[in-house]
Motif scaffolding. Structure first.
Motif, mmCIF file in Angstrom:
data_model
loop_
_atom_site.group_PDB
_atom_site.id
_atom_site.type_symbol
_atom_site.label_atom_id
_atom_site.label_comp_id
_atom_site.label_asym_id
_atom_site.label_seq_id
_atom_site.Cartn_x
_atom_site.Cartn_y
_atom_site.Cartn_z
ATOM 1 N N SER A 69 26.325 14.474 -7.563
ATOM 2 C CA SER A 69 26.460 14.832 -9.071
ATOM 3 C C SER A 69 26.794 16.106 -9.889
ATOM 4 O O SER A 69 25.143 16.905 -9.533
ATOM 5 C CB SER A 69 25.705 13.379 -9.432
ATOM 6 O OG SER A 69 25.477 13.016 -10.892
ATOM 7 N N GLY A 70 26.934 16.105 -10.651
ATOM 8 C CA GLY A 70 27.169 17.117 -11.560
ATOM 9 C C GLY A 70 25.608 16.877 -12.611
ATOM 10 O O GLY A 70 25.013 18.132 -12.984
ATOM 11 N N ALA A 71 25.483 15.714 -12.576
ATOM 12 C CA ALA A 71 24.556 15.441 -13.385
ATOM 13 C C ALA A 71 23.226 16.411 -12.921
ATOM 14 O O ALA A 71 22.098 17.006 -13.390
ATOM 15 C CB ALA A 71 23.704 14.345 -13.910
ATOM 16 N N LEU A 72 23.149 17.127 -11.665
ATOM 17 C CA LEU A 72 21.777 17.363 -10.560
ATOM 18 C C LEU A 72 21.702 18.412 -11.253
ATOM 19 O O LEU A 72 21.337 19.782 -11.090
ATOM 20 C CB LEU A 72 22.520 17.351 -9.395
ATOM 21 C CG LEU A 72 21.091 15.448 -8.744
ATOM 22 C CD1 LEU A 72 21.916 15.889 -7.086
ATOM 23 C CD2 LEU A 72 20.223 15.399 -8.953
ATOM 24 N N LEU B 147 24.516 30.972 -8.180
ATOM 25 C CA LEU B 147 24.994 30.071 -8.728
ATOM 26 C C LEU B 147 26.113 29.374 -8.995
ATOM 27 O O LEU B 147 25.938 28.556 -8.774
ATOM 28 C CB LEU B 147 24.127 30.433 -10.472
ATOM 29 C CG LEU B 147 23.180 29.202 -10.733
ATOM 30 C CD1 LEU B 147 21.693 29.315 -10.093
ATOM 31 C CD2 LEU B 147 22.445 29.756 -11.846
ATOM 32 N N GLU B 148 27.028 29.709 -9.800
ATOM 33 C CA GLU B 148 28.177 29.315 -10.036
ATOM 34 C C GLU B 148 28.609 28.620 -8.592
ATOM 35 O O GLU B 148 29.433 27.670 -8.208
ATOM 36 C CB GLU B 148 29.515 30.322 -10.280
ATOM 37 C CG GLU B 148 29.140 30.391 -11.844
ATOM 38 C CD GLU B 148 29.100 28.991 -12.931
ATOM 39 O OE1 GLU B 148 29.964 28.712 -13.038
ATOM 40 O OE2 GLU B 148 28.345 28.453 -13.267
ATOM 41 N N LEU B 149 28.601 29.894 -7.493
ATOM 42 C CA LEU B 149 28.758 29.274 -6.089
ATOM 43 C C LEU B 149 28.477 28.136 -5.765
ATOM 44 O O LEU B 149 28.985 27.076 -5.770
ATOM 45 C CB LEU B 149 28.619 30.591 -5.227
ATOM 46 C CG LEU B 149 29.947 29.780 -3.836
ATOM 47 C CD1 LEU B 149 31.165 30.034 -4.159
ATOM 48 C CD2 LEU B 149 29.340 31.013 -3.119
ATOM 49 N N LEU B 150 27.456 28.160 -5.981
ATOM 50 C CA LEU B 150 26.159 26.839 -5.600
ATOM 51 C C LEU B 150 26.838 25.493 -5.925
ATOM 52 O O LEU B 150 26.557 24.588 -5.533
ATOM 53 C CB LEU B 150 24.689 27.017 -6.544
ATOM 54 C CG LEU B 150 24.115 26.147 -5.741
ATOM 55 C CD1 LEU B 150 23.754 25.926 -4.014
ATOM 56 C CD2 LEU B 150 22.461 26.387 -6.220
ATOM 57 N N PHE B 151 27.113 25.684 -7.690
ATOM 58 C CA PHE B 151 27.549 24.631 -8.835
ATOM 59 C C PHE B 151 28.837 24.298 -7.457
ATOM 60 O O PHE B 151 29.265 22.978 -7.469
ATOM 61 C CB PHE B 151 27.750 24.636 -9.810
ATOM 62 C CG PHE B 151 26.703 24.951 -10.511
ATOM 63 C CD1 PHE B 151 24.916 24.637 -9.984
ATOM 64 C CD2 PHE B 151 26.186 25.886 -11.672
ATOM 65 C CE1 PHE B 151 23.704 24.252 -10.364
ATOM 66 C CE2 PHE B 151 24.722 25.780 -11.863
ATOM 67 C CZ PHE B 151 23.621 25.015 -11.581
ATOM 68 N N ALA B 152 29.900 25.095 -7.124
ATOM 69 C CA ALA B 152 30.664 24.836 -7.194
ATOM 70 C C ALA B 152 30.768 24.033 -5.606
ATOM 71 O O ALA B 152 31.655 23.153 -5.535
ATOM 72 C CB ALA B 152 31.966 25.553 -6.073
ATOM 73 N N LEU B 153 29.822 24.397 -4.421
ATOM 74 C CA LEU B 153 29.236 23.251 -3.127
ATOM 75 C C LEU B 153 29.397 22.241 -3.352
ATOM 76 O O LEU B 153 29.318 21.712 -2.925
ATOM 77 C CB LEU B 153 28.814 24.593 -2.664
ATOM 78 C CG LEU B 153 28.268 24.456 -1.200
ATOM 79 C CD1 LEU B 153 29.314 24.807 -0.154
ATOM 80 C CD2 LEU B 153 26.497 25.201 -0.335
ATOM 81 N N MET B 154 28.011 22.113 -4.834
ATOM 82 C CA MET B 154 27.685 20.864 -4.891
ATOM 83 C C MET B 154 28.949 19.876 -5.132
ATOM 84 O O MET B 154 28.858 18.732 -4.655
ATOM 85 C CB MET B 154 26.751 21.022 -5.542
ATOM 86 C CG MET B 154 25.098 21.187 -5.704
ATOM 87 S SD MET B 154 24.240 21.914 -7.077
ATOM 88 C CE MET B 154 23.885 20.577 -7.909
ATOM 89 N N ASN B 155 29.831 20.259 -5.831
ATOM 90 C CA ASN B 155 30.769 19.619 -5.948
ATOM 91 C C ASN B 155 31.299 19.274 -4.634
ATOM 92 O O ASN B 155 32.070 17.724 -4.868
ATOM 93 C CB ASN B 155 31.642 20.704 -7.039
ATOM 94 C CG ASN B 155 32.522 19.521 -7.976
ATOM 95 O OD1 ASN B 155 32.696 18.590 -8.052
ATOM 96 N ND2 ASN B 155 33.586 20.285 -8.450
ATOM 97 N N PHE B 156 31.613 20.187 -4.406
ATOM 98 C CA PHE B 156 32.622 20.059 -2.694
ATOM 99 C C PHE B 156 31.978 18.825 -2.158
ATOM 100 O O PHE B 156 32.706 17.961 -1.116
ATOM 101 C CB PHE B 156 32.550 21.095 -2.099
ATOM 102 C CG PHE B 156 33.440 22.665 -2.192
ATOM 103 C CD1 PHE B 156 34.749 21.659 -3.957
ATOM 104 C CD2 PHE B 156 33.150 23.705 -2.456
ATOM 105 C CE1 PHE B 156 35.260 23.009 -4.540
ATOM 106 C CE2 PHE B 156 34.497 24.862 -3.037
ATOM 107 C CZ PHE B 156 34.670 24.542 -3.690
ATOM 108 N N TYR B 157 30.652 19.049 -1.912
ATOM 109 C CA TYR B 157 29.653 18.037 -1.117
ATOM 110 C C TYR B 157 29.497 16.799 -1.714
ATOM 111 O O TYR B 157 28.734 15.835 -1.589
ATOM 112 C CB TYR B 157 28.269 18.773 -1.062
ATOM 113 C CG TYR B 157 29.262 19.362 0.408
ATOM 114 C CD1 TYR B 157 28.253 19.047 1.614
ATOM 115 C CD2 TYR B 157 29.000 21.101 0.392
ATOM 116 C CE1 TYR B 157 29.166 20.084 2.846
ATOM 117 C CE2 TYR B 157 29.092 21.562 1.263
ATOM 118 C CZ TYR B 157 29.439 21.141 3.211
ATOM 119 O OH TYR B 157 29.049 21.679 3.995
ATOM 120 N N GLY B 158 30.720 16.297 -3.389
ATOM 121 C CA GLY B 158 30.369 14.963 -3.681
ATOM 122 C C GLY B 158 29.106 15.452 -4.603
ATOM 123 O O GLY B 158 28.509 13.763 -4.767
#
Lengths: 503, 327
Positions: free
Chosen positions: B301-304, B288-299
């Motif tokens: 939004s953290g709101a998601l 889950l944490e890695l997924l959030f990091a990945l989302m971050n790298f792909y730009g």
């Protein structure tokens, strides 16, 4: 065999039904005339419930036809059968306790006026309906939860009549009633008869079958043995029809008299909510069979001894020392083991491995005493000894056959070296091979000095395995029979056709 | 030479054992590849170590939640418990280094106590754990506000904060190893050993079929209460690490209970209990944490984050439900 009365209301022809390849009903014929009470009797598992479910639309038959009111019917479900005019009163009532009598009676088809439920009309109609079956003391606006069992039964019947039922099925209607309430039910049944309603009456209790019915159909092992006019038969004859079968399976030798040891467990006037005044002695080295009908207190007895629902009155002694068995843990510490009837619900932890299942009790109760490695080794040996075939120790137990599951449960208890073993239907739903393996094991345990109490609905098994048989009825001991008793004697005690020995 | 013909089983066994850790390892591997493509630097020892250290609190919470879920219950109180712990720690330490260790011990005791209360209310008073721990959640939120008059007071000592933010420097190959990672490894090993012990096996059995367990002599209430205590202790450790890493705020633990539950479900643990491994739950949190990091790298939004989390939990439960109903 009698001629069926003219123009039957319900005619069943050649009904057959199988579950998972096991034939539960085979070629059953039966008919009910308007205004007739037709009783259906048989042992536990004879197929009575399945037959009633077919008539009331709960199951579709695999074979045969159901004719009702002159037309062949295929019911798509209970509601379909209800609409056609077939009502069923189950042992367990289907009432909403927080609603009134009228609301229950008209549940799902409330009388409507101008788009709203016509409450006054509903109460009036319910009152008239109740009066028509002679029930004038029951207020239609009373809350069902406040009524007694007998009155709730009346509500159930009124509910069926409100749907214009022409055939009523009553499944063990007196099971929950007190003696004086049974009289009221008799009156009710007669009034239903007068209205031309046909009744299918399922009961274990032969006395009321004789009091009420015009004809009796006996089922055994899913087949119809006979249909007789009640006036032309006797209780003894019925019992013979219910049980008559050849003893075919092999059973291990019984204990010789000199093998029977001292009294291990002694119950004196023991009772609780479901049991009263039970006097019973269980000896080392013997297999004591417990017979009786479902709900007669057989399982309640085992559960009381094991501390699941403990005795509240009377005395229990274990090896002559008084004990209070308050919980399964205390019972286990006292050397008692209990193999439950409901293997799936209470016997296994389905998604754990065979080994974890077998270790469950040792881990829970004797964790500190024995070393882990030694314990695991011992359980593995036991699993090998009970011969679980086709499965590894780390396989999830739910993938095993019923027989193998039961063997794992046995291994779990044997690991504790119990001195008293309580078996509740140890071979129910188990294939023949595993069955005789379990029989051998039970006898071997007794021979090695354990005291075994074995509950069984399977009469040949009960007679073949037991050194003595105690028969239960209505929560107390109805009588005791020696080895070599006949099926008729057991059933007669269980259904109460013979006087009980004076207590 | 095979002489005994093994009888064929009535059901063909699935190759991937339900409740096993293979699926989550596969997902984790895929995510690592995706991360590697987008942000190769992330896989360098230095940043990987720091990522693991940052993830330690949620992984520990997932392990704590696992004990409760596998026994057939829920613990929704851990998020607010973490918040309460951080705020309490700040006020009690009040920037005085001498108070660090007593407060650490106090926090552990506080976590265990909350777990004990959750457990006893659930098992002895028969309040469904969903309600018990939701009640505890609200009680803790309110109590913390009341106790601190609406704003966190005091401050954490540097000694306290080092658990969450310091590291062993200059470790060969790995570079910088956060203390939090060490704490995580030690406790993860302890959790795995616990699940192999009699207690662990009994805990899963209780979740699988409490009736059978009770009739085999298990004190079901004690076993489940102990699971709640473990969850409370996990929350205490997570609070110590989080307080050190991100400081004191009323948001310190917000939403962590759902993160933990999502992680546990993602790790192949059945809601309702009886199946799944603690390693799976911890890997679920890491994924889950890695997924959030990945989302971050792909730009993305953290709101998601919470939307993604909700989607995952629904999907994971649906998958496990359809699989188990086909038995």
């Amino acid at each position: 065999m009698s001629d069926p009365p003219p123009t039957p209301l319900l005619t069943l022809r050649g009904i057959g039904k199988s579950f998972l390849g096991v034939r539960v009903l085979d070629d059953v014929d039966l008919d009910v005339a308007p205004g007739e009470v037709h009783a259906v009797v048989g042992e536990n598992g004879a197929g009575k419930s399945t037959l009633m479910k077919i008539v009331s639309g709960g199951y579709a038959p695999d074979r045969g036809t159901v004719e009702f009111a002159g037309a062949t019917r295929t019911f798509r479900g209970p509601r379909d059968a209800q609409r056609a005019g077939i009502g069923i009163i189950h042992q367990e009532f289907n009432l909403l306790p927080e609603r009134t009598v009228a609301e229950n009676v008209y549940l799902g088809h409330e009388p409507v006026r101008r788009g709203l439920v016509d409450r006054r009309g509903m109460v009036d109609r319910t009152t008239r309906l109740l009066a028509s079956i002679g029930e004038t003391t029951l207020p239609a606006d009373a809350r069902v939860g406040q009524l007694g069992v007998a009155q709730q039964q009346v509500v159930e019947i009124a509910k069926a009549l409100a749907l214009d039922a022409r055939l009523l099925i009553m499944d063990e209607p007196t099971a929950a009633l007190a003696d004086h309430e049974v009289e009221l039910l008799y009156g009710l049944v007669r009034r239903l008869q007068e209205r031309g309603i046909g009744l299918l009456y399922v009961s274990h209790r032969l006395a009321e079958v004789f009091d009420l019915s015009g004809r009796i159909t006996v089922l055994k092992d899913g087949r119809r043995v006979t249909t007789v006019d009640t006036a032309d038969t006797t209780a003894d004859e019925l019992v013979r029809h219910m049980v008559g079968r050849e003893l075919s399976t092999y059973y291990p030798d019984r204990a010789a008299p000199e093998d029977r040891g001292p009294v291990r467990l002694n119950l004196r006037d023991a009772g609780n909510r479901k049991l009263r005044d039970v006097n019973l002695q269980l000896r080392a080295g013997e297999v004591l069979g417990i017979g009786g009908l479902q709900g007669s207190g057989r399982s309640a007895l085992a559960r009381a001894i094991f501390g699941v629902s403990p005795f509240t009155t009377g005395d229990v002694t274990l090896d002559d020392r008084p004990v209070r068995l308050r919980s399964p843990r205390t019972a286990m510490r006292a050397g008692i083991a209990y193999v439950t009837e409901d293997r799936k619900g209470e016997g296994i932890v389905p998604r754990q491995s065979v080994l974890d299942n077998a270790l469950l009790a040792s881990r829970a109760v004797f964790a500190a005493r024995s070393g882990r490695a030694a314990r695991t080794t011992r359980v593995r040996e036991l699993l090998a000894a009970v011969e679980i075939r086709g499965a590894g120790d780390d396989q999830e137990i739910r993938f095993l056959s019923g027989g193998n599951q039961q063997k794992v449960v046995l291994a779990r208890w044997l690991a504790l070296n119990p001195r008293i073993l309580l078996f509740d239907e140890p071979t129910r739903g188990i294939d023949v091979g595993a069955k005789s393996a379990i029989h051998d094991l039970v006898r071997r345990l007794a021979r090695d000095g354990a005291a075994v109490l074995m509950i069984s609905s399977d009469l040949p098994e009960l007679l073949g395995m037991s050194d003595r048989i105690v028969v239960m009825r209505d929560g107390h001991v109805a009588g005791e029979l020696p080895a070599g008793a006949t099926e008729e004697e057991v059933v007669a005690l269980a259904v109460g056709t013979v006087r009980e020995p004076a207590q | 030479m095979q002489t005994v013909q093994p009888r064929s089983l009535p059901l063909r066994l699935p190759r991937v054992r339900p409740g096993g850790v293979l699926p989550i390892l596969a997902i984790l591997a895929v995510l690592l590849v995706l991360v590697g493509i987008r942000q190769p630097d992330f896989l360098a020892p230095q940043s990987l170590m720091s990522f693991l250290g940052r993830s330690a609190p949620i992984i520990l919470l997932a392990a704590g939640q696992y004990f409760v879920i596998v026994s057939g219950e829920f613990d929704l109180s851990v998020g607010s418990l973490v918040t309460a712990q951080v705020v309490v720690a700040a006020r009690l330490i009040d920037s005085d280094p001498a108070r660090t260790w007593p407060v650490v011990l106090l926090l552990l005791a506080f976590g265990a106590l909350v777990g004990l209360v959750n457990g006893l209310i659930t098992t002895r008073l028969r309040v469904p754990s969903f309600i018990t721990t939701l009640g505890m959640f609200l009680i803790l939120v309110g109590a913390v506000y009341l106790w601190s008059d609406g704003a966190p007071k005091g401050g954490l000592s540097e000694e306290f904060r080092r658990f969450g933010r310091r590291a062993f420097e200059d470790v060969p190959v790995l570079g910088r190893v956060p203390y939090a990672l060490l704490v995580l490894v030690v406790l993860a090993v302890a959790a795995v050993l616990l699940m192999r012990s009699d207690f662990g096996r009994t805990l899963v059995a209780v979740g699988d079929n409490p009736r059978t367990a009770e009739l085999s002599g298990v004190r079901v209430w004690r076993t489940r209460t102990f699971a709640f205590i473990l969850s409370g202790l996990a929350a205490a450790v997570a609070a110590i690490l989080l307080g050190g890493y991100s400081g004191v705020s009323f948001q310190a633990g917000a939403g962590l209970e759902f993160g933990a539950i999502t992680a546990v479900v993602l790790g192949g643990v059945a809601l309702g209990g009886g199946r799944g491994a603690v390693v799976g739950a911890m890997l679920g949190a890491l994924t889950l944490e890695l997924l959030f990091a990945l989302m971050n790298f792909y730009g993305v939004s953290g709101a998601l984050r919470s939307t993604v989390q909700g989607g995952i939990i629904l999907l994971a439960v649906a998958v496990s439900a359809t699989r188990s109903s086909s038995r």
